[in-house]
Design a protein around this motif. Structure first.
Motif, PDB file in Angstrom:
ATOM      1  N   THR A  42       1.585  13.991   9.574  1.00 30.11           N
ATOM      2  CA  THR A  42       1.079  12.847   9.666  1.00 30.11           C
ATOM      3  C   THR A  42       0.955  12.188   8.225  1.00 30.11           C
ATOM      4  N   LEU A  43       1.061  10.725   8.003  1.00 36.62           N
ATOM      5  CA  LEU A  43       0.803   9.861   7.051  1.00 36.62           C
ATOM      6  C   LEU A  43      -0.314   9.338   6.700  1.00 36.62           C
ATOM      7  N   HIS A  44      -1.189   9.301   5.629  1.00 39.70           N
ATOM      8  CA  HIS A  44      -2.491   8.918   5.630  1.00 39.70           C
ATOM      9  C   HIS A  44      -2.673   7.873   4.361  1.00 39.70           C
ATOM     10  N   LEU A  45      -3.165   6.766   4.934  1.00 46.40           N
ATOM     11  CA  LEU A  45      -3.350   5.593   3.974  1.00 46.40           C
ATOM     12  C   LEU A  45      -3.933   6.175   2.576  1.00 46.40           C
ATOM     13  N   GLY A  46      -3.268   5.536   1.704  1.00 50.01           N
ATOM     14  CA  GLY A  46      -3.792   5.566   0.275  1.00 50.01           C
ATOM     15  C   GLY A  46      -4.140   4.233  -0.350  1.00 50.01           C
ATOM     16  N   PRO A  47      -4.202   3.977  -1.571  1.00 50.15           N
ATOM     17  CA  PRO A  47      -4.555   2.763  -2.094  1.00 50.15           C
ATOM     18  C   PRO A  47      -3.727   1.554  -1.764  1.00 50.15           C
ATOM     19  N   TYR A  48      -4.325   0.496  -1.380  1.00 47.87           N
ATOM     20  CA  TYR A  48      -3.585  -0.668  -0.917  1.00 47.87           C
ATOM     21  C   TYR A  48      -4.446  -1.877  -1.178  1.00 47.87           C
ATOM     22  N   VAL A  49      -3.686  -2.982  -1.145  1.00 49.15           N
ATOM     23  CA  VAL A  49      -4.233  -4.474  -1.364  1.00 49.15           C
ATOM     24  C   VAL A  49      -3.918  -5.098  -0.142  1.00 49.15           C
ATOM     25  N   GLY A  50      -4.632  -6.049   0.473  1.00 49.36           N
ATOM     26  CA  GLY A  50      -4.191  -6.775   1.588  1.00 49.36           C
ATOM     27  C   GLY A  50      -5.353  -6.877   2.692  1.00 49.36           C
ATOM     28  N   ALA A  51      -4.801  -7.230   3.766  1.00 49.53           N
ATOM     29  CA  ALA A  51      -5.759  -7.229   4.902  1.00 49.53           C
ATOM     30  C   ALA A  51      -6.072  -5.713   5.454  1.00 49.53           C
ATOM     31  N   GLU A  52      -7.528  -5.574   5.848  1.00 54.97           N
ATOM     32  CA  GLU A  52      -7.680  -4.241   6.271  1.00 54.97           C
ATOM     33  C   GLU A  52      -6.768  -3.633   7.567  1.00 54.97           C
ATOM     34  N   THR A  53      -6.408  -2.547   7.442  1.00 59.66           N
ATOM     35  CA  THR A  53      -5.667  -1.750   8.463  1.00 59.66           C
ATOM     36  C   THR A  53      -6.385  -0.722   9.308  1.00 59.66           C
ATOM     37  N   ASP A  54      -6.068  -0.667  10.570  1.00 59.98           N
ATOM     38  CA  ASP A  54      -6.629   0.466  11.469  1.00 59.98           C
ATOM     39  C   ASP A  54      -5.757   1.525  11.192  1.00 59.98           C
ATOM     40  N   HIS A  55      -4.645   1.351  10.749  1.00 59.44           N
ATOM     41  CA  HIS A  55      -3.753   2.383  10.706  1.00 59.44           C
ATOM     42  C   HIS A  55      -3.741   3.077   9.384  1.00 59.44           C
ATOM     43  N   THR A  56      -4.745   4.063   9.512  1.00 55.91           N
ATOM     44  CA  THR A  56      -5.242   4.932   8.314  1.00 55.91           C
ATOM     45  C   THR A  56      -4.195   6.394   8.495  1.00 55.91           C
ATOM     46  N   VAL A  57      -4.015   6.609   9.439  1.00 57.81           N
ATOM     47  CA  VAL A  57      -3.237   7.902   9.795  1.00 57.81           C
ATOM     48  C   VAL A  57      -2.075   7.516  10.847  1.00 57.81           C
TER      49      VAL A  57
ATOM     50  N   GLY B 218       0.825  -1.271  -0.047  1.00 59.80           N
ATOM     51  CA  GLY B 218      -0.040  -0.019   0.032  1.00 59.80           C
ATOM     52  C   GLY B 218       0.947   1.254  -0.135  1.00 59.80           C
ATOM     53  N   TYR B 219       0.019   2.400  -0.082  1.00 57.84           N
ATOM     54  CA  TYR B 219       0.773   3.731  -0.348  1.00 57.84           C
ATOM     55  C   TYR B 219       0.327   4.508   0.806  1.00 57.84           C
ATOM     56  N   TYR B 220       1.040   5.260   1.538  1.00 54.28           N
ATOM     57  CA  TYR B 220       0.906   6.265   2.461  1.00 54.28           C
ATOM     58  C   TYR B 220       1.429   7.536   1.854  1.00 54.28           C
ATOM     59  N   PHE B 221       0.623   8.599   2.130  1.00 53.65           N
ATOM     60  CA  PHE B 221       0.901   9.923   1.786  1.00 53.65           C
ATOM     61  C   PHE B 221       0.904  10.998   2.794  1.00 53.65           C
ATOM     62  N   ALA B 222       1.949  11.671   2.660  1.00 55.10           N
ATOM     63  CA  ALA B 222       2.557  12.628   3.776  1.00 55.10           C
ATOM     64  C   ALA B 222       1.648  14.021   3.864  1.00 55.10           C
ATOM     65  N   ASN B 223       1.195  14.462   4.917  1.00 51.22           N
ATOM     66  CA  ASN B 223       0.637  15.832   5.028  1.00 51.22           C
ATOM     67  C   ASN B 223       1.748  16.416   5.999  1.00 51.22           C
ATOM     68  N   HIS B 224       2.175  17.319   5.395  1.00 49.89           N
ATOM     69  CA  HIS B 224       3.854  17.840   6.239  1.00 49.89           C
ATOM     70  C   HIS B 224       3.341  18.970   7.151  1.00 49.89           C
ATOM     71  N   GLU B 225       1.940  19.370   7.027  1.00 47.36           N
ATOM     72  CA  GLU B 225       1.431  20.522   7.958  1.00 47.36           C
ATOM     73  C   GLU B 225       0.925  19.798   9.261  1.00 47.36           C
TER      74      GLU B 225
ATOM     75  N   ASN C 106       9.745  14.249  -0.014  1.00 46.40           N
ATOM     76  CA  ASN C 106       9.111  13.093   0.157  1.00 46.40           C
ATOM     77  C   ASN C 106       7.630  13.300   0.510  1.00 46.40           C
ATOM     78  N   ILE C 107       6.754  12.653  -0.549  1.00 41.93           N
ATOM     79  CA  ILE C 107       5.252  13.166  -0.365  1.00 41.93           C
ATOM     80  C   ILE C 107       4.716  11.738   0.193  1.00 41.93           C
ATOM     81  N   GLY C 108       5.458  10.625   0.204  1.00 36.78           N
ATOM     82  CA  GLY C 108       4.751   9.496   0.713  1.00 36.78           C
ATOM     83  C   GLY C 108       5.712   8.393   0.674  1.00 36.78           C
ATOM     84  N   GLN C 109       5.033   7.163   0.661  1.00 32.22           N
ATOM     85  CA  GLN C 109       6.064   5.915   0.531  1.00 32.22           C
ATOM     86  C   GLN C 109       5.053   4.809   0.341  1.00 32.22           C
ATOM     87  N   ILE C 110       5.735   3.592  -0.228  1.00 32.98           N
ATOM     88  CA  ILE C 110       5.087   2.226  -0.682  1.00 32.98           C
ATOM     89  C   ILE C 110       5.745   1.547   0.579  1.00 32.98           C
ATOM     90  N   ASP C 111       4.659   0.649   1.304  1.00 34.61           N
ATOM     91  CA  ASP C 111       4.921   0.139   2.337  1.00 34.61           C
ATOM     92  C   ASP C 111       4.240  -1.320   2.235  1.00 34.61           C
TER      93      ASP C 111
END
Length: 152
Positions: free
Chosen positions: A53-68, A43-50, A118-123
């Motif tokens: 925090t990182l915010h969950l973007g599109p992903y494939v796999g088990a659901e996660t509670d870690h959306t922020v 999945g991808y997380y995208f940064a909010n530099h203000e 750095n605007i985000g990451q692949i995890d």
């Protein structure tokens, strides 16, 4: 499928017309999950530099509670601050790890840079201990270089 064989498929997905950015990212996540047997969550997380925090973007796999995820927390949060790849061979050995699922044994996070920022990451989580190699890092850097073009 080899990383070299996957590269043109990734590029093809990301240049497909009449597809939204999120649809393209989801398709890349699906391709990686389907093609690499030890990529169990992608999945991808995208940064909010203000808000730092990182915010969950599109992903494939088990659901996660870690959306922020706050910068600095967990592997993803550390990559948001370090701007460096982070490979965790065994998540149980990491002090600052956010447990997603008991099935996750290892993780790799590669930052996504657009014009040097750095605007985000692949995890990627794996159910296998220590599967990630330097080849995974180079491949995921390639994937993110291609993804970065979507943000220009």
């Amino acid at each position: 499928m080899s990383f070299e064989n996957l590269k043109p498929l990734v590029s093809s997905i990301l240049t497909k017309e009449n597809t939204t950015r999120d649809e393209k990212l989801l398709a890349v996540c699906q391709l990686l999950t389907d093609s690499i047997d030890y990529y169990n969550w992608v999945g991808y997380y995208f940064a909010n530099h203000e808000t730092k925090t990182l915010h969950l973007g599109p992903y494939v796999g088990a659901e996660t509670d870690h959306t922020v995820i706050p910068f600095g927390k967990g592997i993803c949060g550390q990559v948001a601050e370090s701007n460096a790849n982070f490979v965790v061979p065994d998540v149980k050995a990491q002090d600052n790890y956010i447990a997603c699922s008991f099935t996750v044994k290892s993780e790799i996070v590669v930052p996504l840079f657009v014009e040097g920022k750095n605007i985000g990451q692949i995890d990627i989580d794996s159910h296998v201990i220590d599967p990630f190699t330097e080849a995974d890092e180079r491949f995921l850097e390639f994937v993110n270089q291609e993804v970065a073009k979507l943000f220009l």
